[in-house]
Design a protein around this motif. Structure first.
Motif, PDB file in Angstrom:
ATOM      1  N   VAL A  65     -16.367  -0.392  -2.691  1.00  0.00           N
ATOM      2  CA  VAL A  65     -15.559   0.184  -2.195  1.00  0.00           C
ATOM      3  C   VAL A  65     -15.047   0.234  -0.820  1.00  0.00           C
ATOM      4  CG1 VAL A  65     -15.712   2.050  -2.482  1.00  0.00           C
ATOM      5  CG2 VAL A  65     -13.499   1.392  -2.864  1.00  0.00           C
ATOM      6  N   ASN A  66     -13.904  -0.663  -0.641  1.00  0.00           N
ATOM      7  CA  ASN A  66     -13.495   0.205   0.542  1.00  0.00           C
ATOM      8  C   ASN A  66     -12.681   1.456   0.975  1.00  0.00           C
ATOM      9  OD1 ASN A  66     -11.536  -0.381   2.500  1.00  0.00           O
ATOM     10  ND2 ASN A  66     -10.182  -1.994   2.286  1.00  0.00           N
ATOM     11  N   TRP A  67     -13.560   1.489   1.510  1.00  0.00           N
ATOM     12  CA  TRP A  67     -13.502   4.110   1.498  1.00  0.00           C
ATOM     13  C   TRP A  67     -13.019   3.681   3.082  1.00  0.00           C
ATOM     14  CZ3 TRP A  67     -11.113   7.093  -1.546  1.00  0.00           C
ATOM     15  CH2 TRP A  67     -11.976   8.181  -1.202  1.00  0.00           C
ATOM     16  N   ALA A  68     -12.635   3.320   3.855  1.00  0.00           N
ATOM     17  CA  ALA A  68     -12.750   2.726   5.183  1.00  0.00           C
ATOM     18  C   ALA A  68     -11.385   3.512   5.512  1.00  0.00           C
ATOM     19  CB  ALA A  68     -11.678   1.507   6.195  1.00  0.00           C
ATOM     20  N   GLN A  69     -11.661   4.711   6.530  1.00  0.00           N
ATOM     21  CA  GLN A  69     -10.802   5.895   6.843  1.00  0.00           C
ATOM     22  C   GLN A  69     -10.516   6.509   5.869  1.00  0.00           C
ATOM     23  OE1 GLN A  69      -6.853   4.741   9.186  1.00  0.00           O
ATOM     24  NE2 GLN A  69      -7.933   2.467   8.916  1.00  0.00           N
ATOM     25  N   GLU A  70     -11.612   6.988   5.129  1.00  0.00           N
ATOM     26  CA  GLU A  70     -11.577   7.684   4.530  1.00  0.00           C
ATOM     27  C   GLU A  70     -11.011   7.517   3.096  1.00  0.00           C
ATOM     28  OE1 GLU A  70     -10.948  12.046   5.755  1.00  0.00           O
ATOM     29  OE2 GLU A  70     -13.030  12.369   6.070  1.00  0.00           O
ATOM     30  N   GLY A  71     -10.356   6.132   2.801  1.00  0.00           N
ATOM     31  CA  GLY A  71      -9.845   5.894   1.168  1.00  0.00           C
ATOM     32  C   GLY A  71      -8.017   5.265   2.092  1.00  0.00           C
ATOM     33  N   ALA A  72      -8.280   5.144   2.971  1.00  0.00           N
ATOM     34  CA  ALA A  72      -6.530   5.198   3.763  1.00  0.00           C
ATOM     35  C   ALA A  72      -5.667   4.800   2.967  1.00  0.00           C
ATOM     36  CB  ALA A  72      -6.271   5.383   4.982  1.00  0.00           C
ATOM     37  N   GLU A  73      -6.811   2.993   2.706  1.00  0.00           N
ATOM     38  CA  GLU A  73      -5.441   2.007   2.213  1.00  0.00           C
ATOM     39  C   GLU A  73      -5.239   3.102   0.496  1.00  0.00           C
ATOM     40  OE1 GLU A  73      -6.234  -1.772   2.459  1.00  0.00           O
ATOM     41  OE2 GLU A  73      -7.571  -1.569   4.376  1.00  0.00           O
ATOM     42  N   ILE A  74      -6.258   3.071  -0.539  1.00  0.00           N
ATOM     43  CA  ILE A  74      -5.755   3.900  -1.330  1.00  0.00           C
ATOM     44  C   ILE A  74      -4.881   4.360  -1.488  1.00  0.00           C
ATOM     45  CG2 ILE A  74      -6.858   4.555  -3.306  1.00  0.00           C
ATOM     46  CD1 ILE A  74      -9.385   3.307  -2.829  1.00  0.00           C
ATOM     47  N   LYS A  75      -5.120   5.655  -0.771  1.00  0.00           N
ATOM     48  CA  LYS A  75      -4.571   6.914  -0.880  1.00  0.00           C
ATOM     49  C   LYS A  75      -3.192   6.566   0.008  1.00  0.00           C
ATOM     50  CE  LYS A  75      -8.240   9.603   1.006  1.00  0.00           C
ATOM     51  NZ  LYS A  75      -8.840  11.054   1.998  1.00  0.00           N
ATOM     52  N   ASN A  76      -2.870   5.431   0.143  1.00  0.00           N
ATOM     53  CA  ASN A  76      -1.714   5.378   0.818  1.00  0.00           C
ATOM     54  C   ASN A  76      -0.677   3.931  -0.346  1.00  0.00           C
ATOM     55  OD1 ASN A  76      -0.377   6.985   2.926  1.00  0.00           O
ATOM     56  ND2 ASN A  76      -2.359   6.345   3.651  1.00  0.00           N
ATOM     57  N   ASN A  77      -1.639   3.555  -0.995  1.00  0.00           N
ATOM     58  CA  ASN A  77      -1.074   2.799  -1.642  1.00  0.00           C
ATOM     59  C   ASN A  77      -0.423   3.108  -2.927  1.00  0.00           C
ATOM     60  OD1 ASN A  77      -0.487   0.600  -3.155  1.00  0.00           O
ATOM     61  ND2 ASN A  77      -2.880   0.415  -4.677  1.00  0.00           N
ATOM     62  N   LEU A  78       1.520   2.809  -2.877  1.00  0.00           N
ATOM     63  CA  LEU A  78       1.907   3.551  -3.820  1.00  0.00           C
ATOM     64  C   LEU A  78       2.750   3.257  -4.942  1.00  0.00           C
ATOM     65  CD1 LEU A  78       3.546   6.010  -1.150  1.00  0.00           C
ATOM     66  CD2 LEU A  78       1.330   6.113  -2.247  1.00  0.00           C
ATOM     67  N   ASN A  79       3.070   3.251  -6.159  1.00  0.00           N
ATOM     68  CA  ASN A  79       4.006   2.787  -6.629  1.00  0.00           C
ATOM     69  C   ASN A  79       5.411   2.896  -6.947  1.00  0.00           C
ATOM     70  OD1 ASN A  79       4.990   5.573  -7.770  1.00  0.00           O
ATOM     71  ND2 ASN A  79       3.334   5.846  -9.416  1.00  0.00           N
ATOM     72  N   GLU A  80       5.754   3.135  -7.705  1.00  0.00           N
ATOM     73  CA  GLU A  80       7.566   2.330  -7.583  1.00  0.00           C
ATOM     74  C   GLU A  80       8.582   3.632  -6.858  1.00  0.00           C
ATOM     75  OE1 GLU A  80       5.956   1.220  -9.559  1.00  0.00           O
ATOM     76  OE2 GLU A  80       5.994  -1.095  -9.532  1.00  0.00           O
ATOM     77  N   ARG A  81       7.426   4.802  -7.074  1.00  0.00           N
ATOM     78  CA  ARG A  81       8.988   5.586  -7.470  1.00  0.00           C
ATOM     79  C   ARG A  81       8.228   7.054  -6.393  1.00  0.00           C
ATOM     80  NH1 ARG A  81       7.009   8.246 -13.174  1.00  0.00           N
ATOM     81  NH2 ARG A  81       5.195   7.595 -12.767  1.00  0.00           N
ATOM     82  N   GLY A  82       7.231   6.206  -5.990  1.00  0.00           N
ATOM     83  CA  GLY A  82       6.257   6.752  -4.335  1.00  0.00           C
ATOM     84  C   GLY A  82       4.929   7.630  -4.196  1.00  0.00           C
ATOM     85  N   GLY A  83       4.916   8.281  -5.816  1.00  0.00           N
ATOM     86  CA  GLY A  83       3.735   8.427  -6.187  1.00  0.00           C
ATOM     87  C   GLY A  83       1.827   7.489  -6.196  1.00  0.00           C
ATOM     88  N   VAL A  84       0.720   7.764  -5.867  1.00  0.00           N
ATOM     89  CA  VAL A  84      -0.106   7.327  -5.902  1.00  0.00           C
ATOM     90  C   VAL A  84      -0.591   6.473  -6.421  1.00  0.00           C
ATOM     91  CG1 VAL A  84      -2.968   7.502  -4.858  1.00  0.00           C
ATOM     92  CG2 VAL A  84      -0.714   8.969  -3.352  1.00  0.00           C
ATOM     93  N   ARG A  85      -0.948   5.666  -6.815  1.00  0.00           N
ATOM     94  CA  ARG A  85      -1.254   4.533  -7.816  1.00  0.00           C
ATOM     95  C   ARG A  85      -2.664   5.324  -8.398  1.00  0.00           C
ATOM     96  NH1 ARG A  85       1.340  -0.160  -8.578  1.00  0.00           N
ATOM     97  NH2 ARG A  85       3.081  -0.106  -6.593  1.00  0.00           N
ATOM     98  N   SER A  86      -3.528   5.096  -7.924  1.00  0.00           N
ATOM     99  CA  SER A  86      -5.438   6.066  -8.274  1.00  0.00           C
ATOM    100  C   SER A  86      -4.785   6.853  -8.056  1.00  0.00           C
ATOM    101  CB  SER A  86      -6.169   5.403  -7.226  1.00  0.00           C
ATOM    102  OG  SER A  86      -6.071   6.392  -5.801  1.00  0.00           O
ATOM    103  N   ASN A  87      -6.199   7.939  -8.514  1.00  0.00           N
ATOM    104  CA  ASN A  87      -6.521   8.792  -9.442  1.00  0.00           C
ATOM    105  C   ASN A  87      -7.004  10.089  -7.956  1.00  0.00           C
ATOM    106  OD1 ASN A  87      -9.300   8.776  -8.920  1.00  0.00           O
ATOM    107  ND2 ASN A  87      -9.636   9.077 -10.748  1.00  0.00           N
ATOM    108  N   VAL A  88      -7.278   9.109  -6.687  1.00  0.00           N
ATOM    109  CA  VAL A  88      -7.573   9.965  -5.225  1.00  0.00           C
ATOM    110  C   VAL A  88      -6.555  11.140  -5.008  1.00  0.00           C
ATOM    111  CG1 VAL A  88      -5.916   8.768  -3.705  1.00  0.00           C
ATOM    112  CG2 VAL A  88      -8.608   9.813  -3.190  1.00  0.00           C
ATOM    113  N   TRP A  89      -5.552  11.518  -5.719  1.00  0.00           N
ATOM    114  CA  TRP A  89      -4.621  12.776  -5.162  1.00  0.00           C
ATOM    115  C   TRP A  89      -5.503  14.071  -6.052  1.00  0.00           C
ATOM    116  CZ3 TRP A  89      -1.862  14.963  -8.997  1.00  0.00           C
ATOM    117  CH2 TRP A  89      -1.432  14.512 -10.275  1.00  0.00           C
ATOM    118  N   MET A  90      -5.534  13.404  -7.583  1.00  0.00           N
ATOM    119  CA  MET A  90      -6.884  15.133  -8.058  1.00  0.00           C
ATOM    120  C   MET A  90      -8.302  14.440  -7.444  1.00  0.00           C
ATOM    121  SD  MET A  90      -5.479  12.833 -11.722  1.00  0.00           S
ATOM    122  CE  MET A  90      -6.367  14.024 -12.441  1.00  0.00           C
TER     123      MET A  90
END
Length: 634
Positions: A122-147
């Protein structure tokens, strides 16, 4: 007191119910009849109607500590929300070229207690920066990483156990090596030892699970509240540790014939040269180990012989009657390695040797197999069966081999030479197998967890008479030029010369000459079309291994003749053109203006392309608006 009738194992339940009711009225005993006080169910979490076991078994939940205690824990892991973007098969990504980006990803997989290869990254470069900033249309993080910020993230990369959360085959904990990230589908178990692995794999522990969860969705909470015994007997603990270690080793040994495994050594046809390799004997020993573990675990649980029989019978009926997982949940079960015909496995390995992927010297005894690692050791960058870095390959090549008799890089001839070198039988249809059977076999074998990632690419003329085999790990922006200049143009020149010679014969051409003349003219035209297609593609083709096989191969879709794979690549290419995959490096090469414009408003894309300086942070949303957003940027 309440009466319960248990007819799960009966085929004709109506007839069985009639018989049991008749015996009940006559006061006769029947093993399918249970009389239990309702209050007895209070001792089991969730108060399930666990009427078929004794009070002593139900009291186990009060008598023994739950698994989630004494430093042990179960955590739900990462859900990327876009696996196609963030997840790769381990052989796709060039981890040496981009260190600190791709990490082993335990994502469920087929049911496999004690051991299973971790075949994804899995791409976890910069501690998952791409995943953590991959947002949906409402501005929320798409993944569960925020949980996961205050829970599972602290356990990433630690050694432990993992298991498939959704499966039709039961709870199968297995070793998770150090350095892994775990997922929602492959949860992480931490604070455990190999002795704990043995107990978690025991029928005793499984029976406790089935009292509270008789389905196939093993959520973290179910494992956390299940009671587990502790042994103060050092010899007993040592015995459990040794049994789990041996089971892990045996299961890993079975995996040493799987090309896509980190444990791969040699194909099954040659594996015996490195020592005993007898799958039936291994399976028999695994069964004996399981029986020993079960006996120790039952003793630790304090179950009587009657209790043991009851819980074992329940495991059988629960397996038969539990509902199947839905398609999305059960997909991981499809990743079990399908049996590979020894002949095809041998030929496939020989192809790998010809390309410089695998080391033939293991089969000849010129190189000894490396020692087996310890269970929790980090996964290697490559399998022990692969050619060590810096070692001389079987055949030097420019990343391309060819189906062309007489050519120095002819793949069929090289495969035959490999087999001769290792004193293996050489089939008389190697070329035909390469032309018709190899790629479908290879595509299926190198597809895992819905990722299709073949590494040997057949780029062919429409008739398949001429095929360039491109090796994905060696793929560069110069590969297509090499194909044109070193392969297609010389072949075209040779065929053109033959056509000219026959044309110059004029009326002197025989019937056989005419037939050959027509065939060569058609072949020449196919080669011209192949050359022209490659010339069209080459100037803009800039593959990048981080994009993965499917994206990297998509611009070349017209040159693949395997229809199912061609359709996949064509659809991928169309989506790439439409902007669906603008995170890909290839998208930046083809449509830089479009991608750069998106980077201004999409931080995840900007990070993917190293263009954070283009990103413009939007004005902060009001607290009320943010409260309605599911997930929030980290």
């Amino acid at each position: 007191m309440s009466l319960f009738l248990r007819l799960l194992a009966e085929d004709d339940k109506a007839a069985a119910l009639h018989t049991l009711c008749a015996r009940l009225r006559q006061g006769e005993n029947d093993p399918r009849l249970f009389t239990v006080a309702p209050a007895a169910f209070d001792t089991v979490p969730g108060k399930p109607f666990a009427y078929w076991v004794s009070d002593a078994v139900r009291q186990t939940f009060q008598r023994l500590p739950p698994f989630e205690s004494e430093g042990r824990t179960v955590k739900q892991g990462l859900a990327t929300a876009d696996d196609f973007r963030f997840v790769r098969a381990w052989w796709e990504a060039d981890r040496s070229a981009t260190p600190g980006q791709w990490f082993p990803f335990a994502k469920g997989g087929a049911y496999s207690p004690f051991y299973a290869d971790v075949y994804l990254v899995v791409n976890w470069a910069q501690e998952g920066a791409e995943i953590k900033n991959n947002l949906n249309e409402r501005g929320g993080v798409r993944s569960n990483v925020w949980m996961l910020r205050d829970t599972a993230l602290h356990y990433f990369f630690r050694p432990g156990l993992t298991y498939t959360s959704y499966t039709n085959l039961g709870f199968g904990p297995r070793v998770m090596p150090v350095g892994c990230i775990f997922s929602v589908a492959g949860m992480g178990i931490h604070g455990v030892t190999l002795a704990d692995l043995a107990l978690l794999s025991s029928t005793g522990f499984q029976s406790m699970l089935y009292l509270t969860a008789d389905h196939r969705k093993w959520e973290a909470g179910v494992i956390q509240r299940t009671p587990i015994p502790h042994s103060d007997n050092e010899e007993q603990t040592k015995g459990l540790t040794q049994l789990a270690r041996r089971a892990w080793s045996l299961k890993r040994t079975l995996d040493t014939v799987e090309e896509t495994s980190h444990a791969f050594l040699l194909p099954a046809a040659l594996r015996g040269r490195l020592g005993d390799f007898d799958p039936p004997a291994i399976e028999a020993e695994l069964s004996r180990i399981q029986a020993e573990i079960d006996a120790i675990a039952f003793d630790l649980y304090g179950f009587s012989e009657a209790d043991r029989a009851a819980v074992q019978a329940n495991l059988g009926t629960a397996s038969d009657t539990a509902p199947d997982c839905n398609e999305a949940e059960a997909e991981e079960d499809d990743d079990a390695a399908a049996p590979v015909d020894d002949r095809q496995g041998l030929l496939s390995w020989a192809v790998g040797v010809a390309f410089g992927r695998f080391d033939w010297r293991l089969a000849t005894g010129e190189r000894a197999a490396p020692p087996e690692p310890e269970p929790f050791d980090p996964l290697p960058a490559q399998s022990p069966g692969m050619l060590p870095e810096g070692a001389e390959p079987f055949h030097a090549h420019p990343g391309i081999l060819v189906d062309d008799p007489g050519h120095p890089h002819d793949l069929a001839r090289l495969v035959e030479e490999v087999l001769l070198r290792v004193a293996a039988p050489v089939p008389d249809d190697v070329r035909r197998w390469l032309q018709r059977d190899f790629f479908p076999f290879h595509l299926k074998r190198y597809s895992k967890s819905r990722r299709k990632a073949p590494i040997y690419w057949p780029l062919a003329t429409p008739s398949g008479r001429y095929t360039l085999w491109v090796y994905y790990p060696s793929l560069t922006s110069q590969t297509l030029y090499t194909a044109i200049n070193d392969f297609v143009e010389p072949k075209l020149k040779q065929v053109g010369s033959d056509v000219t010679a026959l044309r110059n014969k004029g009326a002197k051409r025989s019937r056989e000459d005419e037939r050959q003349f027509e065939a060569l003219q058609a072949f020449e035209q196919e080669l011209i079309e192949l050359r022209d297609t490659l010339r069209t593609l080459a100037p803009r083709y800039r593959p990048h291994h981080d994009d993965g096989v499917q994206i990297s191969a998509s611009p070349l879709w017209p040159l693949f003749r395997h229809r199912p794979w061609q359709r996949v690549l064509k659809e991928t290419w169309e989506k790439l053109k439409e902007g669906h995959y603008d995170w890909a490096k290839l998208a930046m090469h083809y449509w830089p203006e479009r991608v750069r414009e998106k980077c201004k408003t999409d931080k995840s894309l900007a990070i993917a392309h190293g263009l954070e300086d283009l990103y413009v942070e939007p004005e902060a949303a009001s607290r009320r608006t943010r409260g309605k957003t599911k997930g929030e940027p980290l």
